[in-house]
Design an enzyme around this catalytic site. Sequence first.
Site, PDB file in Angstrom:
ATOM      1  N   HIS A 201     -32.435 -32.871  62.935  1.00 50.16           N
ATOM      2  CA  HIS A 201     -31.815 -33.421  61.732  1.00 50.16           C
ATOM      3  C   HIS A 201     -30.285 -33.298  61.757  1.00 50.16           C
ATOM      4  CE1 HIS A 201     -32.857 -34.171  57.212  1.00 50.16           C
ATOM      5  NE2 HIS A 201     -31.773 -34.840  57.571  1.00 50.16           N
TER       6      HIS A 201
ATOM      7  N   TYR B  30     -37.087 -33.093  53.187  1.00 45.60           N
ATOM      8  CA  TYR B  30     -37.250 -33.933  52.004  1.00 45.60           C
ATOM      9  C   TYR B  30     -38.402 -33.479  51.111  1.00 45.60           C
ATOM     10  CZ  TYR B  30     -34.343 -37.248  54.679  1.00 45.60           C
ATOM     11  OH  TYR B  30     -33.347 -37.845  55.407  1.00 45.60           O
TER      12      TYR B  30
ATOM     13  N   ASN C 110     -33.168 -55.994  49.596  1.00 47.54           N
ATOM     14  CA  ASN C 110     -32.642 -55.477  50.859  1.00 47.54           C
ATOM     15  C   ASN C 110     -33.154 -56.265  52.058  1.00 47.54           C
ATOM     16  OD1 ASN C 110     -31.172 -53.561  49.473  1.00 47.54           O
ATOM     17  ND2 ASN C 110     -32.583 -51.883  49.883  1.00 47.54           N
TER      18      ASN C 110
ATOM     19  N   LEU D 206     -25.105 -47.950  52.086  1.00 44.82           N
ATOM     20  CA  LEU D 206     -24.418 -48.560  50.946  1.00 44.82           C
ATOM     21  C   LEU D 206     -23.346 -47.639  50.364  1.00 44.82           C
ATOM     22  CD1 LEU D 206     -27.481 -50.227  49.179  1.00 44.82           C
ATOM     23  CD2 LEU D 206     -25.728 -51.333  50.582  1.00 44.82           C
TER      24      LEU D 206
ATOM     25  N   ILE E 140     -31.416 -47.832  57.173  1.00 44.92           N
ATOM     26  CA  ILE E 140     -32.543 -47.241  56.436  1.00 44.92           C
ATOM     27  C   ILE E 140     -32.136 -47.011  54.978  1.00 44.92           C
ATOM     28  CG2 ILE E 140     -33.857 -46.221  58.345  1.00 44.92           C
ATOM     29  CD1 ILE E 140     -32.327 -43.590  57.798  1.00 44.92           C
TER      30      ILE E 140
ATOM     31  N   SER F 191     -34.519 -46.987  48.223  1.00 45.23           N
ATOM     32  CA  SER F 191     -34.614 -47.474  46.856  1.00 45.23           C
ATOM     33  C   SER F 191     -36.009 -47.189  46.327  1.00 45.23           C
ATOM     34  CB  SER F 191     -34.331 -48.980  46.782  1.00 45.23           C
ATOM     35  OG  SER F 191     -34.460 -49.424  45.443  1.00 45.23           O
TER      36      SER F 191
ATOM     37  N   ARG G   1     -35.231 -54.089  44.326  1.00 47.07           N
ATOM     38  CA  ARG G   1     -34.197 -53.766  45.304  1.00 47.07           C
ATOM     39  C   ARG G   1     -34.779 -53.714  46.725  1.00 47.07           C
ATOM     40  NH1 ARG G   1     -29.436 -51.345  44.483  1.00 47.07           N
ATOM     41  NH2 ARG G   1     -29.447 -52.719  42.659  1.00 47.07           N
TER      42      ARG G   1
END
Length: 286
Positions: A117, A55, A249, A199, A237, A240, A245
């Site tokens: 990962h 990331y 959540n 989502l 997990i 946002s 948000r």
Amino acid sequence: MSAEGRAIPTVTLNDGKEMPLIGLGTSKLLDDEAVRVVRTAIDLGYRHFDTASRYGNEGALGRAFAEAIAAGDVTREELFITSKAWHDEQGAEQVQEAFHGSLRRLGLEFLDMYMIHWPWPQAGRYNETFGAMAQLQGLGLIQCLGVANFPAETLAELIAATGITPVVNQVEAHVGFTQSELAAEHERLGVVTEAWYPLAKGRVLTDPDVKAIGAAVGASPAQVALRYLLQLGYSIIPKSASAERLGENLGVLDFRLKRDHMETIARLDATGAYGRMGQDPEEFPG
């Protein structure tokens, strides 16, 4: 109920450690935005944070954690921080070097959980990688050992080869794609199913059934989708960058879906409308 400062329920992992069931995914959160989002999330009550070397934000997250701890907003002991080793970090020597790099960037003395990962089955290095991670755990540098994106057969092979059952398998899971057979195998093994893309990249938020159930229980479609996974026993997990948000959540803790709601949503698995949206772990990266 306000989400601010609220307590998030935890699950007891198969090694006896406690993990908050709701965490913050941090993919694509970078630099100052990552710091802002993490500090806001901590204020709201988030204690579980998920990142990865891939990331490129471990340094920013480390700054956010250090600032929050220095400000007295949270203690290190209250946080549950996960990072992951990427494909090119697999191998007995490589993963140890990668882990220390993640730990250094995060500015931490230990990680609560470290994961592979993706299994990358074509390379065949996940067993030796996991074994090397267990050595780091023995030194007290890792609290819990997890994996991500492991199919059932690959997970079984890992356990047989190393003698260690991961505490978590983090996989793509959402309304319409709950991977129920894999989750059932996790339950048999004592592995927590943790959902990324919970989502479905926003696609399930316009589903008529999800919207109707939300109207019936006084919740947003996103809350319905997340609550559904929680009631299946999954950890979630969601990611946002929005403070609103982030709070919304956590509103999933304020209601429960009824049995008929759960059955209606479960039927979406069979429609194929919201299938796999990420990579297939048996093929990726080839």
